[in-house]
Design a protein around this motif. Structure first.
Motif, PDB file in Angstrom:
ATOM      1  N   THR A 184     -34.955  -9.499 -18.208  1.00 46.70           N
ATOM      2  CA  THR A 184     -35.201 -10.829 -17.374  1.00 46.70           C
ATOM      3  C   THR A 184     -34.922 -10.925 -16.349  1.00 46.70           C
ATOM      4  N   LEU A 185     -33.494  -9.544 -16.282  1.00 47.29           N
ATOM      5  CA  LEU A 185     -33.244 -10.098 -15.002  1.00 47.29           C
ATOM      6  C   LEU A 185     -34.533  -9.769 -13.764  1.00 47.29           C
ATOM      7  N   ASP A 186     -34.837  -9.367 -13.824  1.00 48.77           N
ATOM      8  CA  ASP A 186     -36.143  -8.741 -12.936  1.00 48.77           C
ATOM      9  C   ASP A 186     -36.828 -10.307 -12.821  1.00 48.77           C
ATOM     10  N   THR A 187     -36.846 -10.925 -13.714  1.00 48.98           N
ATOM     11  CA  THR A 187     -37.574 -12.683 -13.410  1.00 48.98           C
ATOM     12  C   THR A 187     -36.728 -13.108 -12.408  1.00 48.98           C
ATOM     13  N   LEU A 188     -34.824 -13.307 -13.189  1.00 50.71           N
ATOM     14  CA  LEU A 188     -34.059 -13.616 -11.903  1.00 50.71           C
ATOM     15  C   LEU A 188     -34.474 -13.667 -10.979  1.00 50.71           C
ATOM     16  N   TYR A 189     -34.063 -12.528 -10.405  1.00 55.54           N
ATOM     17  CA  TYR A 189     -33.919 -11.548  -9.339  1.00 55.54           C
ATOM     18  C   TYR A 189     -35.347 -12.799  -8.266  1.00 55.54           C
ATOM     19  N   GLN A 190     -36.533 -12.314  -9.472  1.00 55.79           N
ATOM     20  CA  GLN A 190     -37.652 -12.766  -8.256  1.00 55.79           C
ATOM     21  C   GLN A 190     -37.460 -14.855  -8.005  1.00 55.79           C
ATOM     22  N   GLU A 191     -37.084 -15.407  -8.448  1.00 55.51           N
ATOM     23  CA  GLU A 191     -37.013 -16.840  -9.400  1.00 55.51           C
ATOM     24  C   GLU A 191     -35.776 -16.761  -7.412  1.00 55.51           C
ATOM     25  N   ILE A 192     -35.190 -16.218  -7.265  1.00 56.22           N
ATOM     26  CA  ILE A 192     -34.692 -17.015  -6.142  1.00 56.22           C
ATOM     27  C   ILE A 192     -35.303 -16.101  -4.689  1.00 56.22           C
ATOM     28  N   LEU A 193     -35.347 -15.148  -5.108  1.00 53.61           N
ATOM     29  CA  LEU A 193     -37.037 -15.024  -4.015  1.00 53.61           C
ATOM     30  C   LEU A 193     -37.706 -16.454  -3.892  1.00 53.61           C
ATOM     31  N   GLU A 194     -38.127 -16.788  -4.206  1.00 56.66           N
ATOM     32  CA  GLU A 194     -39.039 -17.691  -3.978  1.00 56.66           C
ATOM     33  C   GLU A 194     -38.112 -18.554  -4.101  1.00 56.66           C
ATOM     34  N   PHE A 195     -36.966 -19.033  -4.584  1.00 54.51           N
ATOM     35  CA  PHE A 195     -36.017 -20.712  -3.995  1.00 54.51           C
ATOM     36  C   PHE A 195     -36.046 -20.224  -2.599  1.00 54.51           C
ATOM     37  N   LYS A 196     -35.935 -18.754  -1.979  1.00 52.96           N
ATOM     38  CA  LYS A 196     -34.954 -18.871  -0.431  1.00 52.96           C
ATOM     39  C   LYS A 196     -35.281 -19.516   0.284  1.00 52.96           C
ATOM     40  N   PRO A 197     -36.852 -20.137   0.349  1.00 49.29           N
ATOM     41  CA  PRO A 197     -37.115 -20.781   1.505  1.00 49.29           C
ATOM     42  C   PRO A 197     -36.627 -21.922   1.552  1.00 49.29           C
ATOM     43  N   GLN A 198     -36.069 -22.876   0.360  1.00 52.39           N
ATOM     44  CA  GLN A 198     -35.155 -24.327   0.151  1.00 52.39           C
ATOM     45  C   GLN A 198     -34.622 -24.264   1.450  1.00 52.39           C
ATOM     46  N   VAL A 199     -33.574 -23.060   0.769  1.00 55.52           N
ATOM     47  CA  VAL A 199     -31.912 -23.340   2.000  1.00 55.52           C
ATOM     48  C   VAL A 199     -32.226 -22.535   3.155  1.00 55.52           C
ATOM     49  N   GLU A 200     -33.328 -22.260   3.294  1.00 60.68           N
ATOM     50  CA  GLU A 200     -33.819 -21.229   4.853  1.00 60.68           C
ATOM     51  C   GLU A 200     -32.450 -21.821   5.871  1.00 60.68           C
ATOM     52  N   GLY A 201     -31.975 -21.563   6.450  1.00 64.48           N
ATOM     53  CA  GLY A 201     -30.981 -21.766   7.724  1.00 64.48           C
ATOM     54  C   GLY A 201     -29.508 -23.120   7.460  1.00 64.48           C
ATOM     55  N   LEU A 202     -29.348 -22.414   6.032  1.00 63.94           N
ATOM     56  CA  LEU A 202     -27.886 -23.510   6.051  1.00 63.94           C
ATOM     57  C   LEU A 202     -26.852 -22.533   6.208  1.00 63.94           C
ATOM     58  N   LYS A 203     -26.070 -23.158   6.322  1.00 67.56           N
ATOM     59  CA  LYS A 203     -24.729 -22.465   7.037  1.00 67.56           C
ATOM     60  C   LYS A 203     -23.151 -23.145   5.484  1.00 67.56           C
ATOM     61  N   VAL A 204     -22.039 -22.437   4.998  1.00 68.59           N
ATOM     62  CA  VAL A 204     -21.316 -23.086   4.474  1.00 68.59           C
ATOM     63  C   VAL A 204     -20.494 -22.894   4.575  1.00 68.59           C
ATOM     64  N   VAL A 205     -19.013 -23.966   3.679  1.00 69.02           N
ATOM     65  CA  VAL A 205     -17.781 -22.851   3.876  1.00 69.02           C
ATOM     66  C   VAL A 205     -18.258 -22.741   2.496  1.00 69.02           C
ATOM     67  N   LEU A 206     -16.930 -22.125   2.092  1.00 72.11           N
ATOM     68  CA  LEU A 206     -16.668 -21.444   0.797  1.00 72.11           C
ATOM     69  C   LEU A 206     -14.762 -21.724   0.278  1.00 72.11           C
ATOM     70  N   HIS A 207     -15.477 -21.966  -1.073  1.00 66.39           N
ATOM     71  CA  HIS A 207     -13.697 -22.480  -1.586  1.00 66.39           C
ATOM     72  C   HIS A 207     -13.260 -21.060  -2.257  1.00 66.39           C
ATOM     73  N   HIS A 208     -14.314 -19.649  -2.521  1.00 66.82           N
ATOM     74  CA  HIS A 208     -13.488 -18.524  -3.083  1.00 66.82           C
ATOM     75  C   HIS A 208     -14.389 -17.889  -2.305  1.00 66.82           C
ATOM     76  N   PRO A 209     -14.390 -16.844  -2.552  1.00 61.34           N
ATOM     77  CA  PRO A 209     -15.374 -15.497  -1.881  1.00 61.34           C
ATOM     78  C   PRO A 209     -16.457 -15.301  -2.916  1.00 61.34           C
ATOM     79  N   SER A 210     -16.090 -15.606  -4.417  1.00 62.18           N
ATOM     80  CA  SER A 210     -16.793 -14.846  -5.117  1.00 62.18           C
ATOM     81  C   SER A 210     -18.805 -15.374  -5.681  1.00 62.18           C
ATOM     82  N   MET A 211     -18.756 -15.870  -4.724  1.00 62.11           N
ATOM     83  CA  MET A 211     -20.954 -16.510  -4.781  1.00 62.11           C
ATOM     84  C   MET A 211     -21.497 -15.770  -3.460  1.00 62.11           C
ATOM     85  N   MET A 212     -20.026 -14.555  -3.179  1.00 57.00           N
ATOM     86  CA  MET A 212     -20.982 -13.713  -1.264  1.00 57.00           C
ATOM     87  C   MET A 212     -22.327 -13.258  -2.017  1.00 57.00           C
TER      88      MET A 212
END
Length: 346
Positions: A184-212
Protein backbone atom coordinates in the motif's frame (compact mmCIF):
# COMPACT_ATOMS: atom_id res chain seq x y z
CA UNK A 1 0.59 29.87 17.93
CA UNK A 2 0.13 27.76 20.98
CA UNK A 3 2.71 28.15 23.71
CA UNK A 4 5.20 25.31 24.11
CA UNK A 5 4.80 23.84 27.59
CA UNK A 6 8.16 23.09 29.19
CA UNK A 7 8.13 20.03 31.45
CA UNK A 8 9.11 21.27 34.88
CA UNK A 9 9.14 19.83 38.38
CA UNK A 10 5.51 20.77 38.87
CA UNK A 11 4.56 18.89 35.70
CA UNK A 12 6.56 15.89 36.87
CA UNK A 13 4.77 15.87 40.22
CA UNK A 14 1.39 16.24 38.48
CA UNK A 15 2.07 13.24 36.25
CA UNK A 16 3.22 11.22 39.28
CA UNK A 17 -0.02 12.05 41.09
CA UNK A 18 -2.03 11.06 38.01
CA UNK A 19 -0.14 7.77 37.82
CA UNK A 20 -0.89 7.03 41.47
CA UNK A 21 -4.57 7.78 40.92
CA UNK A 22 -4.69 5.67 37.78
CA UNK A 23 -3.00 2.74 39.52
CA UNK A 24 -5.56 2.83 42.35
CA UNK A 25 -8.45 2.63 39.86
CA UNK A 26 -7.29 -0.68 38.39
CA UNK A 27 -9.03 -3.46 40.26
CA UNK A 28 -7.24 -6.42 38.66
CA UNK A 29 -3.48 -6.98 39.10
CA UNK A 30 -1.74 -6.41 35.79
CA UNK A 31 1.72 -7.74 35.07
CA UNK A 32 3.04 -5.87 32.10
CA UNK A 33 4.89 -7.71 29.39
CA UNK A 34 3.45 -11.10 30.37
CA UNK A 35 2.01 -13.29 27.67
CA UNK A 36 -1.54 -12.48 26.70
CA UNK A 37 -4.10 -15.21 26.21
CA UNK A 38 -5.05 -16.18 22.68
CA UNK A 39 -8.31 -14.23 22.97
CA UNK A 40 -6.73 -11.09 24.42
CA UNK A 41 -5.34 -8.52 21.99
CA UNK A 42 -1.90 -7.12 22.76
CA UNK A 43 -2.22 -3.66 24.27
CA UNK A 44 -0.31 -0.95 22.38
CA UNK A 45 -0.10 2.77 23.12
CA UNK A 46 1.32 5.15 20.51
CA UNK A 47 2.39 8.75 20.82
CA UNK A 48 0.47 10.00 17.76
CA UNK A 49 -2.30 8.79 15.47
CA UNK A 50 0.04 8.12 12.54
CA UNK A 51 1.75 5.39 14.56
CA UNK A 52 -1.62 4.09 15.74
CA UNK A 53 -2.60 3.49 12.12
CA UNK A 54 0.73 1.87 11.28
CA UNK A 55 0.35 -0.59 14.17
CA UNK A 56 -3.26 -1.40 13.24
CA UNK A 57 -2.30 -2.01 9.62
CA UNK A 58 0.63 -4.23 10.56
CA UNK A 59 -0.98 -6.31 13.31
CA UNK A 60 -4.73 -6.13 12.62
CA UNK A 61 -6.92 -7.71 15.27
CA UNK A 62 -3.90 -9.04 17.17
CA UNK A 63 -3.60 -5.63 18.83
CA UNK A 64 -5.70 -3.02 20.56
CA UNK A 65 -4.15 0.41 19.89
CA UNK A 66 -4.60 3.74 21.65
CA UNK A 67 -2.99 7.04 20.66
CA UNK A 68 -2.05 9.51 23.39
CA UNK A 69 -2.32 12.55 21.12
CA UNK A 70 -5.28 12.84 18.77
CA UNK A 71 -5.22 14.61 15.44
CA UNK A 72 -6.66 17.87 16.76
CA UNK A 73 -4.01 18.29 19.47
CA UNK A 74 -0.49 19.66 19.25
CA UNK A 75 2.01 16.89 20.18
CA UNK A 76 4.45 19.55 21.38
CA UNK A 77 2.09 20.80 24.11
CA UNK A 78 0.35 17.54 25.05
CA UNK A 79 -0.07 16.56 28.70
CA UNK A 80 -1.51 13.19 29.78
CA UNK A 81 -4.83 12.77 31.56
CA UNK A 82 -5.81 9.94 33.99
CA UNK A 83 -7.44 7.84 31.25
CA UNK A 84 -4.31 7.97 29.12
CA UNK A 85 -2.11 7.09 32.08
CA UNK A 86 -4.30 4.06 32.78
CA UNK A 87 -3.72 2.97 29.20
CA UNK A 88 0.05 3.16 29.78
CA UNK A 89 -0.20 1.18 33.02
CA UNK A 90 -2.00 -1.61 31.14
CA UNK A 91 0.05 -1.49 27.94
CA UNK A 92 2.43 -4.12 26.59
CA UNK A 93 4.06 -1.61 24.23
CA UNK A 94 4.47 2.10 23.79
CA UNK A 95 5.51 3.18 20.31
CA UNK A 96 7.16 6.55 19.82
CA UNK A 97 8.68 8.56 16.99
CA UNK A 98 11.76 8.80 19.18
CA UNK A 99 12.58 12.42 18.44
CA UNK A 100 12.70 14.63 21.53
CA UNK A 101 11.21 17.66 19.79
CA UNK A 102 8.11 15.64 18.90
CA UNK A 103 7.54 13.97 22.27
CA UNK A 104 8.95 16.26 24.99
CA UNK A 105 6.45 14.94 27.54
CA UNK A 106 7.91 11.42 27.33
CA UNK A 107 11.56 12.21 27.98
CA UNK A 108 10.58 15.00 30.37
CA UNK A 109 8.83 12.90 33.02
CA UNK A 110 6.28 10.46 31.65
CA UNK A 111 8.85 7.78 30.82
CA UNK A 112 10.20 7.71 34.38
CA UNK A 113 6.85 7.37 36.08
CA UNK A 114 5.47 4.96 33.45
CA UNK A 115 8.31 2.52 33.90
CA UNK A 116 8.11 2.81 37.69
CA UNK A 117 4.53 1.51 37.59
CA UNK A 118 4.94 -0.73 34.54
CA UNK A 119 8.58 -1.93 34.47
CA UNK A 120 8.03 -4.47 31.67
CA UNK A 121 6.58 -1.94 29.26
CA UNK A 122 8.28 -2.46 25.89
CA UNK A 123 9.40 0.74 24.15
CA UNK A 124 9.72 0.97 20.37
CA UNK A 125 11.11 4.07 18.68
CA UNK A 126 10.53 4.14 14.93
CA UNK A 127 12.74 7.04 13.78
CA UNK A 128 16.46 7.60 13.84
CA UNK A 129 18.88 10.20 12.52
CA UNK A 130 19.23 8.49 9.13
CA UNK A 131 15.56 9.24 8.39
CA UNK A 132 15.87 12.97 9.06
CA UNK A 133 16.90 15.75 6.69
CA UNK A 134 18.17 19.23 7.29
CA UNK A 135 15.59 21.96 6.71
CA UNK A 136 17.21 25.12 5.29
CA UNK A 137 14.22 27.21 6.35
CA UNK A 138 14.70 26.14 9.97
CA UNK A 139 18.50 25.94 9.85
CA UNK A 140 18.23 22.58 11.56
CA UNK A 141 16.77 19.08 11.40
CA UNK A 142 13.13 18.62 10.39
CA UNK A 143 11.72 15.63 12.35
CA UNK A 144 8.42 15.23 10.43
CA UNK A 145 9.59 12.46 8.11
CA UNK A 146 6.36 10.47 8.13
CA UNK A 147 4.81 12.73 5.47
CA UNK A 148 6.97 10.80 2.98
CA UNK A 149 5.81 7.22 2.26
CA UNK A 150 9.48 6.28 1.75
CA UNK A 151 10.25 7.09 5.39
CA UNK A 152 6.89 5.69 6.50
CA UNK A 153 7.98 2.32 5.06
CA UNK A 154 11.09 2.40 7.27
CA UNK A 155 8.99 3.19 10.33
CA UNK A 156 6.60 0.34 9.58
CA UNK A 157 9.54 -2.02 9.12
CA UNK A 158 10.93 -1.05 12.54
CA UNK A 159 7.60 -1.78 14.24
CA UNK A 160 7.25 -5.10 12.40
CA UNK A 161 10.78 -6.21 13.38
CA UNK A 162 9.97 -5.79 17.09
CA UNK A 163 6.59 -7.51 16.83
CA UNK A 164 8.08 -10.41 14.88
CA UNK A 165 10.34 -11.47 17.77
CA UNK A 166 7.45 -11.37 20.28
CA UNK A 167 6.00 -14.86 20.74
CA UNK A 168 2.62 -13.38 21.62
CA UNK A 169 2.10 -12.48 17.95
CA UNK A 170 0.98 -14.89 15.24
CA UNK A 171 4.03 -14.46 13.01
CA UNK A 172 2.38 -15.92 9.90
CA UNK A 173 -0.54 -13.51 10.09
CA UNK A 174 1.88 -10.68 10.91
CA UNK A 175 3.92 -11.40 7.77
CA UNK A 176 0.80 -11.28 5.63
CA UNK A 177 -0.53 -7.97 6.95
CA UNK A 178 2.91 -6.37 6.98
CA UNK A 179 3.62 -7.25 3.35
CA UNK A 180 0.19 -6.05 2.28
CA UNK A 181 0.70 -2.70 3.98
CA UNK A 182 4.16 -2.21 2.53
CA UNK A 183 2.54 -2.72 -0.89
CA UNK A 184 0.00 0.00 0.00
CA UNK A 185 2.83 2.40 0.85
CA UNK A 186 4.53 1.59 -2.46
CA UNK A 187 1.28 2.45 -4.24
CA UNK A 188 1.07 5.77 -2.40
CA UNK A 189 4.58 6.66 -3.51
CA UNK A 190 3.69 5.90 -7.14
CA UNK A 191 0.58 8.07 -6.83
CA UNK A 192 2.76 10.95 -5.62
CA UNK A 193 5.05 10.59 -8.62
CA UNK A 194 2.08 10.51 -11.00
CA UNK A 195 0.59 13.60 -9.33
CA UNK A 196 3.85 15.58 -9.44
CA UNK A 197 3.32 17.21 -12.88
CA UNK A 198 0.15 18.91 -11.58
CA UNK A 199 2.19 21.07 -9.19
CA UNK A 200 5.27 21.62 -11.32
CA UNK A 201 6.86 25.00 -10.59
CA UNK A 202 4.68 25.66 -7.54
CA UNK A 203 6.14 27.85 -4.78
CA UNK A 204 4.50 28.03 -1.37
CA UNK A 205 4.74 29.54 2.09
CA UNK A 206 4.17 27.15 5.01
CA UNK A 207 2.44 27.69 8.31
CA UNK A 208 4.40 24.86 9.95
CA UNK A 209 7.36 22.81 8.62
CA UNK A 210 5.63 19.41 8.98
CA UNK A 211 4.89 18.96 5.26
CA UNK A 212 8.50 19.35 4.07
CA UNK A 213 9.10 15.71 3.15
CA UNK A 214 5.95 15.34 1.05
CA UNK A 215 6.54 18.67 -0.69
CA UNK A 216 10.12 17.67 -1.48
CA UNK A 217 8.89 14.49 -3.18
CA UNK A 218 6.54 16.65 -5.27
CA UNK A 219 9.26 19.15 -6.18
CA UNK A 220 7.33 22.03 -4.57
CA UNK A 221 9.57 24.88 -3.49
CA UNK A 222 9.09 26.14 0.07
CA UNK A 223 10.16 29.76 0.26
CA UNK A 224 9.32 30.56 3.89
CA UNK A 225 7.79 29.11 7.04
CA UNK A 226 5.66 31.20 9.40
CA UNK A 227 6.30 29.20 12.58
CA UNK A 228 10.08 29.14 12.82
CA UNK A 229 10.21 27.56 16.28
CA UNK A 230 7.73 25.27 18.03
CA UNK A 231 5.47 27.11 20.45
CA UNK A 232 6.74 30.60 19.62
CA UNK A 233 4.82 33.41 17.96
CA UNK A 234 6.29 34.78 14.73
CA UNK A 235 7.53 38.34 15.05
CA UNK A 236 5.89 41.21 13.18
CA UNK A 237 9.09 41.65 11.21
CA UNK A 238 9.09 37.98 10.21
CA UNK A 239 5.52 38.27 8.91
CA UNK A 240 6.42 41.46 7.02
CA UNK A 241 9.43 39.74 5.45
CA UNK A 242 7.23 36.86 4.28
CA UNK A 243 4.68 39.30 2.83
CA UNK A 244 7.44 40.98 0.84
CA UNK A 245 8.73 37.63 -0.44
CA UNK A 246 5.23 36.60 -1.51
CA UNK A 247 4.73 39.86 -3.40
CA UNK A 248 8.15 39.77 -5.08
CA UNK A 249 7.88 36.11 -6.13
CA UNK A 250 4.15 36.19 -6.91
CA UNK A 251 3.36 33.41 -4.42
CA UNK A 252 -0.35 32.79 -4.04
CA UNK A 253 -0.49 29.64 -1.87
CA UNK A 254 -0.02 29.27 1.90
CA UNK A 255 -0.02 25.73 3.28
CA UNK A 256 -1.82 25.87 6.59
CA UNK A 257 -1.84 23.41 9.50
CA UNK A 258 -5.40 23.73 10.87
CA UNK A 259 -4.80 22.09 14.27
CA UNK A 260 -2.67 25.13 15.24
CA UNK A 261 -3.59 28.78 15.73
CA UNK A 262 -4.40 29.98 12.21
CA UNK A 263 -4.87 33.73 12.85
CA UNK A 264 -1.49 34.74 11.41
CA UNK A 265 -2.02 32.54 8.37
CA UNK A 266 -5.46 33.96 7.63
CA UNK A 267 -4.27 37.56 7.94
CA UNK A 268 -1.23 36.93 5.76
CA UNK A 269 -3.46 35.38 3.11
CA UNK A 270 -5.79 38.40 3.20
CA UNK A 271 -2.87 40.82 2.95
CA UNK A 272 -1.41 39.05 -0.09
CA UNK A 273 -4.63 37.84 -1.76
CA UNK A 274 -3.37 34.29 -1.37
CA UNK A 275 -5.36 31.08 -1.04
CA UNK A 276 -4.91 28.50 1.70
CA UNK A 277 -4.23 24.77 1.42
CA UNK A 278 -5.34 23.14 4.68
CA UNK A 279 -2.82 20.31 4.87
CA UNK A 280 -3.23 17.51 7.39
CA UNK A 281 -0.12 15.94 9.01
CA UNK A 282 -1.97 13.86 11.67
CA UNK A 283 -4.97 11.54 11.66
CA UNK A 284 -8.34 12.30 13.22
CA UNK A 285 -8.89 15.62 11.48
CA UNK A 286 -11.56 16.44 8.90
CA UNK A 287 -10.39 17.70 5.52
CA UNK A 288 -11.82 20.43 3.32
CA UNK A 289 -13.45 17.64 1.30
CA UNK A 290 -15.48 16.82 4.47
CA UNK A 291 -13.84 13.41 4.82
CA UNK A 292 -12.51 12.20 8.15
CA UNK A 293 -8.81 11.54 7.64
CA UNK A 294 -8.39 8.43 9.77
CA UNK A 295 -5.69 6.45 7.92
CA UNK A 296 -2.24 7.29 6.63
CA UNK A 297 -3.25 6.43 3.07
CA UNK A 298 -6.22 8.82 3.30
CA UNK A 299 -3.93 11.53 4.67
CA UNK A 300 -1.49 11.36 1.76
CA UNK A 301 -4.29 11.26 -0.82
CA UNK A 302 -6.16 14.10 0.84
CA UNK A 303 -3.05 16.31 0.90
CA UNK A 304 -2.55 15.74 -2.83
CA UNK A 305 -6.18 16.72 -3.43
CA UNK A 306 -5.86 19.79 -1.20
CA UNK A 307 -2.85 21.09 -3.12
CA UNK A 308 -4.97 21.52 -6.25
CA UNK A 309 -8.06 22.66 -4.36
CA UNK A 310 -6.90 25.70 -2.36
CA UNK A 311 -9.49 27.59 -0.31
CA UNK A 312 -10.45 31.25 -0.32
CA UNK A 313 -9.90 33.02 3.00
CA UNK A 314 -13.15 34.22 4.67
CA UNK A 315 -13.43 37.97 5.16
CA UNK A 316 -12.56 41.03 3.17
CA UNK A 317 -9.32 41.32 1.24
CA UNK A 318 -7.13 44.30 0.60
CA UNK A 319 -4.30 44.97 -1.82
CA UNK A 320 -2.51 46.85 0.95
CA UNK A 321 -0.85 44.65 3.62
CA UNK A 322 -2.07 45.25 7.16
CA UNK A 323 1.31 46.47 8.44
CA UNK A 324 1.38 49.13 5.68
CA UNK A 325 -2.13 50.22 6.68
CA UNK A 326 -0.86 50.62 10.27
CA UNK A 327 2.08 52.74 9.05
CA UNK A 328 -0.23 54.93 6.94
CA UNK A 329 -2.67 55.35 9.83
CA UNK A 330 0.18 56.23 12.20
CA UNK A 331 1.57 58.81 9.78
CA UNK A 332 -1.86 60.39 9.40
CA UNK A 333 -2.23 60.57 13.19
CA UNK A 334 1.16 62.26 13.57
CA UNK A 335 0.20 64.73 10.84
CA UNK A 336 -3.02 65.62 12.64
CA UNK A 337 -1.13 66.20 15.90
CA UNK A 338 1.35 68.52 14.12
CA UNK A 339 -1.48 70.51 12.52
CA UNK A 340 -3.22 70.81 15.88
CA UNK A 341 -0.04 72.15 17.57
CA UNK A 342 0.45 74.70 14.77
CA UNK A 343 -3.15 75.81 15.13
CA UNK A 344 -2.67 76.31 18.87
CA UNK A 345 0.40 78.51 18.28
CA UNK A 346 -1.43 80.65 15.74
Amino acid sequence: MKNHKKVNNFGKISILVLFTFASMTITLPLSMGTSTTEADPIQVVTSITILQDFVQEIAGDQVEVYSLVDGNEDPHTYEPNPTEIQKLIQADYIILMGREDLEPYWEGSLKEVALADNPNLKIITVMNATMEENDPLLEGINPHGWTSPIIAKMMVENIYAEFQIDANFDSTALDSTYNAYQATLDTLYQEILEFKPQVEGLKVVLHHPSMMYLLNLLGIERVAVIQEKEGSEPSAKHIQDIQQIMIEQNISIIINQPNLDVADVAQLARDTNAKIVNAIPLLGMTGDNNDLIDTYAKMIRYNLWALVNPQEVPGSTSNIPSYQIEIIFGSMLIGLVVLFKRHEKS
